[in-house]
Design a protein around this motif. Structure first.
Motif, PDB file in Angstrom:
ATOM      1  N   GLY A 138     -48.182  46.051  13.921  1.00  0.00           N
ATOM      2  CA  GLY A 138     -47.209  46.434  12.914  1.00  0.00           C
ATOM      3  C   GLY A 138     -47.624  45.829  11.585  1.00  0.00           C
ATOM      4  N   ASN A 139     -46.741  45.939  10.641  1.00  0.00           N
ATOM      5  CA  ASN A 139     -47.053  45.476   9.296  1.00  0.00           C
ATOM      6  C   ASN A 139     -46.029  44.434   8.868  1.00  0.00           C
ATOM      7  N   VAL A 140     -46.513  43.244   8.573  1.00  0.00           N
ATOM      8  CA  VAL A 140     -45.671  42.143   8.109  1.00  0.00           C
ATOM      9  C   VAL A 140     -46.187  41.712   6.747  1.00  0.00           C
ATOM     10  N   VAL A 141     -45.348  41.823   5.751  1.00  0.00           N
ATOM     11  CA  VAL A 141     -45.692  41.435   4.385  1.00  0.00           C
ATOM     12  C   VAL A 141     -47.031  42.090   3.973  1.00  0.00           C
ATOM     13  N   ASN A 142     -47.119  43.379   4.256  1.00  0.00           N
ATOM     14  CA  ASN A 142     -48.306  44.179   3.918  1.00  0.00           C
ATOM     15  C   ASN A 142     -49.578  43.715   4.607  1.00  0.00           C
ATOM     16  N   LYS A 143     -49.421  43.070   5.762  1.00  0.00           N
ATOM     17  CA  LYS A 143     -50.564  42.631   6.542  1.00  0.00           C
ATOM     18  C   LYS A 143     -50.373  43.121   7.979  1.00  0.00           C
ATOM     19  N   ASP A 144     -51.410  43.751   8.543  1.00  0.00           N
ATOM     20  CA  ASP A 144     -51.330  44.229   9.914  1.00  0.00           C
ATOM     21  C   ASP A 144     -51.458  43.056  10.879  1.00  0.00           C
ATOM     22  N   VAL A 145     -50.647  43.102  11.930  1.00  0.00           N
ATOM     23  CA  VAL A 145     -50.629  42.015  12.902  1.00  0.00           C
ATOM     24  C   VAL A 145     -50.072  42.544  14.219  1.00  0.00           C
ATOM     25  N   THR A 146     -50.558  42.004  15.344  1.00  0.00           N
ATOM     26  CA  THR A 146     -50.034  42.385  16.654  1.00  0.00           C
ATOM     27  C   THR A 146     -48.908  41.432  17.059  1.00  0.00           C
ATOM     28  N   ALA A 147     -48.140  41.880  18.043  1.00  0.00           N
ATOM     29  CA  ALA A 147     -47.084  41.018  18.592  1.00  0.00           C
ATOM     30  C   ALA A 147     -47.697  39.742  19.164  1.00  0.00           C
ATOM     31  N   ARG A 148     -48.829  39.881  19.837  1.00  0.00           N
ATOM     32  CA  ARG A 148     -49.488  38.710  20.417  1.00  0.00           C
ATOM     33  C   ARG A 148     -49.893  37.708  19.338  1.00  0.00           C
ATOM     34  N   ALA A 149     -50.443  38.194  18.252  1.00  0.00           N
ATOM     35  CA  ALA A 149     -50.834  37.295  17.164  1.00  0.00           C
ATOM     36  C   ALA A 149     -49.611  36.574  16.605  1.00  0.00           C
ATOM     37  N   LEU A 150     -48.481  37.269  16.527  1.00  0.00           N
ATOM     38  CA  LEU A 150     -47.268  36.630  16.000  1.00  0.00           C
ATOM     39  C   LEU A 150     -46.809  35.472  16.877  1.00  0.00           C
ATOM     40  N   LEU A 151     -46.967  35.598  18.189  1.00  0.00           N
ATOM     41  CA  LEU A 151     -46.602  34.482  19.060  1.00  0.00           C
ATOM     42  C   LEU A 151     -47.471  33.264  18.731  1.00  0.00           C
ATOM     43  N   TYR A 152     -48.737  33.488  18.504  1.00  0.00           N
ATOM     44  CA  TYR A 152     -49.636  32.388  18.136  1.00  0.00           C
ATOM     45  C   TYR A 152     -49.302  31.848  16.748  1.00  0.00           C
ATOM     46  N   ILE A 153     -48.875  32.711  15.858  1.00  0.00           N
ATOM     47  CA  ILE A 153     -48.487  32.269  14.519  1.00  0.00           C
ATOM     48  C   ILE A 153     -47.242  31.390  14.598  1.00  0.00           C
ATOM     49  N   ILE A 154     -46.292  31.766  15.450  1.00  0.00           N
ATOM     50  CA  ILE A 154     -45.095  30.932  15.643  1.00  0.00           C
ATOM     51  C   ILE A 154     -45.509  29.531  16.097  1.00  0.00           C
ATOM     52  N   ALA A 155     -46.359  29.478  17.115  1.00  0.00           N
ATOM     53  CA  ALA A 155     -46.806  28.175  17.634  1.00  0.00           C
ATOM     54  C   ALA A 155     -47.597  27.405  16.580  1.00  0.00           C
ATOM     55  N   GLY A 156     -48.472  28.096  15.864  1.00  0.00           N
ATOM     56  CA  GLY A 156     -49.299  27.441  14.857  1.00  0.00           C
ATOM     57  C   GLY A 156     -48.500  26.950  13.665  1.00  0.00           C
ATOM     58  N   HIS A 157     -47.473  27.687  13.283  1.00  0.00           N
ATOM     59  CA  HIS A 157     -46.622  27.264  12.163  1.00  0.00           C
ATOM     60  C   HIS A 157     -45.920  25.951  12.502  1.00  0.00           C
ATOM     61  N   THR A 158     -45.355  25.882  13.694  1.00  0.00           N
ATOM     62  CA  THR A 158     -44.698  24.641  14.117  1.00  0.00           C
ATOM     63  C   THR A 158     -45.719  23.507  14.179  1.00  0.00           C
ATOM     64  N   GLU A 159     -46.882  23.793  14.735  1.00  0.00           N
ATOM     65  CA  GLU A 159     -47.924  22.766  14.855  1.00  0.00           C
ATOM     66  C   GLU A 159     -48.363  22.269  13.477  1.00  0.00           C
ATOM     67  N   HIS A 160     -48.475  23.174  12.542  1.00  0.00           N
ATOM     68  CA  HIS A 160     -48.838  22.797  11.170  1.00  0.00           C
ATOM     69  C   HIS A 160     -47.867  21.749  10.625  1.00  0.00           C
ATOM     70  N   HIS A 161     -46.574  22.006  10.775  1.00  0.00           N
ATOM     71  CA  HIS A 161     -45.590  21.064  10.240  1.00  0.00           C
ATOM     72  C   HIS A 161     -45.579  19.746  11.014  1.00  0.00           C
ATOM     73  N   LEU A 162     -45.795  19.804  12.308  1.00  0.00           N
ATOM     74  CA  LEU A 162     -45.889  18.563  13.083  1.00  0.00           C
ATOM     75  C   LEU A 162     -47.096  17.740  12.627  1.00  0.00           C
ATOM     76  N   ASN A 163     -48.195  18.407  12.347  1.00  0.00           N
ATOM     77  CA  ASN A 163     -49.392  17.702  11.867  1.00  0.00           C
ATOM     78  C   ASN A 163     -49.155  17.046  10.517  1.00  0.00           C
ATOM     79  N   VAL A 164     -48.462  17.732   9.616  1.00  0.00           N
ATOM     80  CA  VAL A 164     -48.158  17.144   8.310  1.00  0.00           C
ATOM     81  C   VAL A 164     -47.303  15.891   8.501  1.00  0.00           C
ATOM     82  N   ILE A 165     -46.317  15.973   9.381  1.00  0.00           N
ATOM     83  CA  ILE A 165     -45.461  14.805   9.631  1.00  0.00           C
ATOM     84  C   ILE A 165     -46.286  13.656  10.202  1.00  0.00           C
ATOM     85  N   LYS A 166     -47.192  13.954  11.126  1.00  0.00           N
ATOM     86  CA  LYS A 166     -48.035  12.897  11.697  1.00  0.00           C
ATOM     87  C   LYS A 166     -48.893  12.239  10.616  1.00  0.00           C
TER      88      LYS A 166
END
Length: 174
Positions: A138-166
């Motif tokens: 599908g298209n998210v913010v004018n960027k093509d992405v699969t549902a599977r990629a979005l699941l990884y993006i969800i996990a990676g977004h949380t991980e990004h913020h946890l890393n900043v806190i660490k």
């Protein structure tokens, strides 16, 4: 088990998040991450929750609220794409969400419970996505992405913020 998305399943814009998700079982990683969020935010005092690592940056309570809000939004994108909705999905202004959210009035315990509810809703959603739907694009913010990629993006977004806190942990854990 869901496999890591291939590079043709997402725009390079999303690579930052996908790259920090380790190989292996994504569902297991999401569960471990949920436990890590519990452990990290569960031991903070209310005073620590109000700290910023630098003027103008978000308070820890706001970071936790942002993680939850972002997972909600990204889960909506994921279900829309997985169900075959061809609507171009809009982004959101994270600063508006922070400024209009009432994270400062919430206790850390309330914000942590909210995160847990959001993550559980994500787990529940995953059981309703057909195996063939994970590769729908599908298209998210004018960027093509699969549902599977979005699941990884969800996990990676949380991980990004946890890393900043660490990285900034000495600011928060004096």
């Amino acid at each position: 088990m869901l496999q890591r998305p291939k590079q043709n399943e997402y725009d390079p814009y999303f690579l930052t998040y996908i790259d920090i998700v380790p190989d292996g079982d994504i569902l297991h990683f999401l569960q471990l991450q949920q436990n890590q969020v519990n452990a990290l935010f569960g031991k903070l005092s209310q005073e620590q929750g109000e700290l910023r690592y630098k003027p103008g940056k978000w308070r820890l309570k706001e970071v936790l609220g942002h993680i939850s809000d972002s997972e909600r939004v990204m889960s909506y994108w994921m279900i829309s794409i997985a169900r075959g909705d061809k609507t171009k999905l809009l982004g959101y202004d994270q600063d508006v969400f922070i400024n209009k959210g009432s994270f400062g009035k919430c206790s850390l315990k309330e914000l942590l419970a909210d995160f847990q509810a959001v993550r559980q809703a994500t787990f529940s959603l995953l059981t309703t996505i057909a195996e063939t739907a994970w590769l729908r694009a599908g298209n998210v913010v004018n960027k093509d992405v699969t549902a599977r990629a979005l699941l990884y993006i969800i996990a990676g977004h949380t991980e990004h913020h946890l890393n900043v806190i660490k990285i900034r942990s000495s600011i928060y854990y004096k």
